[in-house]
Write an enzyme that holds these catalytic residues in place. Structure first.
Site, PDB file in Angstrom:
ATOM      1  NE  ARG A 162       2.848  -4.918  11.547  1.00 12.21           N
ATOM      2  CZ  ARG A 162       3.742  -4.751  10.571  1.00 12.21           C
ATOM      3  NH1 ARG A 162       4.821  -5.497  10.527  1.00 12.21           N
ATOM      4  NH2 ARG A 162       3.550  -3.839   9.651  1.00 12.21           N
ATOM      5  NE  ARG A 173       7.828  -2.624   5.923  1.00 15.19           N
ATOM      6  CZ  ARG A 173       6.530  -2.432   6.160  1.00 15.19           C
ATOM      7  NH1 ARG A 173       5.757  -1.909   5.213  1.00 15.19           N
ATOM      8  NH2 ARG A 173       6.005  -2.794   7.305  1.00 15.19           N
ATOM      9  CE  LYS A 191      -1.853  -1.034   3.980  1.00 16.44           C
ATOM     10  NZ  LYS A 191      -1.056  -2.255   4.287  1.00 16.44           N
ATOM     11  NE  ARG A 249       7.258  -0.692  10.058  1.00 16.59           N
ATOM     12  CZ  ARG A 249       6.042  -0.568   9.543  1.00 16.59           C
ATOM     13  NH1 ARG A 249       5.876   0.053   8.380  1.00 16.59           N
ATOM     14  NH2 ARG A 249       4.993  -1.046  10.161  1.00 16.59           N
ATOM     15  NE  ARG A 251      -3.331  -0.852  10.485  1.00 14.77           N
ATOM     16  CZ  ARG A 251      -2.272  -0.240   9.952  1.00 14.77           C
ATOM     17  NH1 ARG A 251      -2.267   1.046   9.797  1.00 14.77           N
ATOM     18  NH2 ARG A 251      -1.236  -0.941   9.562  1.00 14.77           N
TER      19      ARG A 251
HETATM   20  P1  ADP Z   1       2.422  -1.771   3.231  1.00 12.44           P
HETATM   21  O1  ADP Z   1       2.468  -0.255   3.119  1.00 12.44           O
HETATM   22  O2  ADP Z   1       1.165  -2.352   2.663  1.00 12.44           O
HETATM   23  O3  ADP Z   1       2.721  -2.265   4.609  1.00 12.44           O
HETATM   24  P2  ADP Z   1       4.932  -1.636   1.684  1.00 12.44           P
HETATM   25  O4  ADP Z   1       4.564  -0.723   0.551  1.00 12.44           O
HETATM   26  O5  ADP Z   1       5.769  -1.061   2.766  1.00 12.44           O
HETATM   27  O6  ADP Z   1       3.582  -2.325   2.307  1.00 12.44           O
HETATM   28  O7  ADP Z   1       5.626  -2.932   1.052  1.00 12.44           O
HETATM   29  C1  ADP Z   1       6.121  -3.983   1.881  1.00 12.44           C
HETATM   30  C2  ADP Z   1       7.466  -4.480   1.305  1.00 12.44           C
HETATM   31  O8  ADP Z   1       7.228  -5.139   0.063  1.00 12.44           O
HETATM   32  C3  ADP Z   1       8.478  -3.374   1.026  1.00 12.44           C
HETATM   33  O9  ADP Z   1       9.768  -3.854   1.323  1.00 12.44           O
HETATM   34  C4  ADP Z   1       8.317  -3.099  -0.476  1.00 12.44           C
HETATM   35  O10 ADP Z   1       9.532  -2.634  -1.059  1.00 12.44           O
HETATM   36  C5  ADP Z   1       7.929  -4.467  -0.996  1.00 12.44           C
HETATM   37  N1  ADP Z   1       6.967  -4.420  -2.122  1.00 12.44           N
HETATM   38  C6  ADP Z   1       5.962  -3.533  -2.323  1.00 12.44           C
HETATM   39  N2  ADP Z   1       5.262  -3.841  -3.426  1.00 12.44           N
HETATM   40  C7  ADP Z   1       5.852  -4.973  -3.929  1.00 12.44           C
HETATM   41  C8  ADP Z   1       5.596  -5.810  -5.080  1.00 12.44           C
HETATM   42  N3  ADP Z   1       4.559  -5.565  -5.901  1.00 12.44           N
HETATM   43  N4  ADP Z   1       6.390  -6.886  -5.268  1.00 12.44           N
HETATM   44  C9  ADP Z   1       7.408  -7.161  -4.407  1.00 12.44           C
HETATM   45  N5  ADP Z   1       7.698  -6.423  -3.327  1.00 12.44           N
HETATM   46  C10 ADP Z   1       6.930  -5.341  -3.093  1.00 12.44           C
HETATM   47  P1  AMP Z   2       1.879   0.686   9.332  1.00 12.76           P
HETATM   48  O1  AMP Z   2       3.064   1.561   9.063  1.00 12.76           O
HETATM   49  O2  AMP Z   2       0.663   1.119   8.563  1.00 12.76           O
HETATM   50  O3  AMP Z   2       2.202  -0.774   9.150  1.00 12.76           O
HETATM   51  O4  AMP Z   2       1.508   0.901  10.870  1.00 12.76           O
HETATM   52  C1  AMP Z   2       2.446   0.593  11.880  1.00 12.76           C
HETATM   53  C2  AMP Z   2       1.747   0.489  13.227  1.00 12.76           C
HETATM   54  O5  AMP Z   2       1.186   1.751  13.604  1.00 12.76           O
HETATM   55  C3  AMP Z   2       0.562  -0.486  13.291  1.00 12.76           C
HETATM   56  O6  AMP Z   2       0.991  -1.814  13.492  1.00 12.76           O
HETATM   57  C4  AMP Z   2      -0.221   0.072  14.485  1.00 12.76           C
HETATM   58  O7  AMP Z   2       0.395  -0.274  15.708  1.00 12.76           O
HETATM   59  C5  AMP Z   2      -0.056   1.578  14.289  1.00 12.76           C
HETATM   60  N1  AMP Z   2      -1.127   2.152  13.428  1.00 12.76           N
HETATM   61  C6  AMP Z   2      -0.970   2.724  12.195  1.00 12.76           C
HETATM   62  N2  AMP Z   2      -2.160   3.133  11.717  1.00 12.76           N
HETATM   63  C7  AMP Z   2      -3.089   2.790  12.639  1.00 12.76           C
HETATM   64  C8  AMP Z   2      -4.505   2.928  12.712  1.00 12.76           C
HETATM   65  N3  AMP Z   2      -5.211   3.474  11.709  1.00 12.76           N
HETATM   66  N4  AMP Z   2      -5.135   2.457  13.819  1.00 12.76           N
HETATM   67  C9  AMP Z   2      -4.445   1.914  14.842  1.00 12.76           C
HETATM   68  N5  AMP Z   2      -3.114   1.738  14.827  1.00 12.76           N
HETATM   69  C10 AMP Z   2      -2.426   2.176  13.743  1.00 12.76           C
END
Ligand code: ADP
Ligand code: AMP
Length: 220
Positions: free
Chosen positions: A172, A128, A14, A161, A89
């Site tokens: 999660r 990541r 995302k 992270r 969420r």
């Molecule tokens: P989210 O925001 O949904 O938690 P991220 O955008 O941070 O996910 O993506 C999670 C990991 O997967 C990152 O390391 C990113 O570089 C990688 N990634 C994102 N999209 C793709 C894809 N289509 N194919 C492979 N890896 C991806």
């Molecule tokens: P994310 O970067 O979106 O994966 O979020 C990292 C962490 O932040 C999550 O695992 C939650 O602990 C917290 N968080 C982010 N967005 C929300 C939300 N909308 N509601 C509750 N917790 C959140």
């Protein structure tokens, strides 16, 4: 102008797509997770409250998130449209979002849902890496930086992270996606706003699917 929510489990891609699409289309990218990590980094009161909760992979309380979102929405860059990433969420957050948008005569236009299996998520999250300065996202294998450990965009250090460890990833996925997000998904499906995206595809393929959706609003 389009107001969108990118939904999907942690690691579905995302943030990667939201950052790209928002830059290309002049939309605000609102990522509550990024905002919380900035608060933790700055040691603010909010950051102190959120730190442990986030490290466990649990959800930060709704009232904290909703207040933070409302403040962000009041900033001028959101007027041209926004992509919400990681918010809402929970059902309470979705309802608060609706109330807030109704108050400014806006509403959500579309909810792309990033569909992907758990095993792929574990691979994506464990590889990541994000940058310290601005949360730019990389992957050791799928999207490596030009120079190991350094952000291509701002030169800051890349780190893993705390919540991207395998045991936290599973927590999660279960609590945030399988449990909390299910009623949110139903809520938007009931409003006929959901479009499923195959998020297991490579980045440029997912990007094309997202762009097709955004094109509908640009030409509207
Ligand atoms: P989210 O925001 O949904 O938690 P991220 O955008 O941070 O996910 O993506 C999670 C990991 O997967 C990152 O390391 C990113 O570089 C990688 N990634 C994102 N999209 C793709 C894809 N289509 N194919 C492979 N890896 C991806
Ligand atoms: P994310 O970067 O979106 O994966 O979020 C990292 C962490 O932040 C999550 O695992 C939650 O602990 C917290 N968080 C982010 N967005 C929300 C939300 N909308 N509601 C509750 N917790 C959140």
């Amino acid at each position: 102008m389009a107001d969108l929510i990118f939904m999907g489990p942690p690691g579905a891609g995302k943030g990667t797509q939201a950052a790209r699409a928002a830059t290309e289309r002049g939309l605000a990218h609102i990522a509550t997770g990024d905002m919380l990590r900035a608060a933790v980094r700055d040691g603010t009161e909010l950051g102190l409250k959120a730190k442990e909760i986030m490290a466990r992979g649990d959800l930060v309380p709704d009232e904290v998130i909703i207040g933070m979102f409302r403040d962000r929405l009041a900033e001028p860059d959101t007027e041209a449209g926004f992509v919400l990433d990681g918010f809402p969420r929970t059902l309470a957050q979705a309802e608060a979002l609706d109330d807030t948008l109704t108050g400014i005569e806006r509403s959500i236009d579309c909810v792309p849902v990033f569909d992907i299996d758990l095993e792929s998520l574990v691979g994506r999250l464990s590889g990541r890496r994000v940058c310290r300065a601005a949360e730019h996202v990389y992957h050791l294998q799928f999207n490596p930086p030009r120079q190991e450990g350094i952000c291509d965009i701002d030169g800051s250090e890349l780190y893993q992270r705390e919540d991207d460890r395998p045991e936290v990833i599973r927590n999660r996925y279960q609590k945030q996606w399988v449990e909390a997000a299910a009623p949110v998904l139903d809520y938007y499906e009931g409003r006929k706003l959901v479009v499923f995206i195959d998020a297991s595809a490579p980045r440029d393929v997912v990007a094309r699917e997202i762009d097709d959706i955004l094109d509908r609003f640009d030409s509207a």
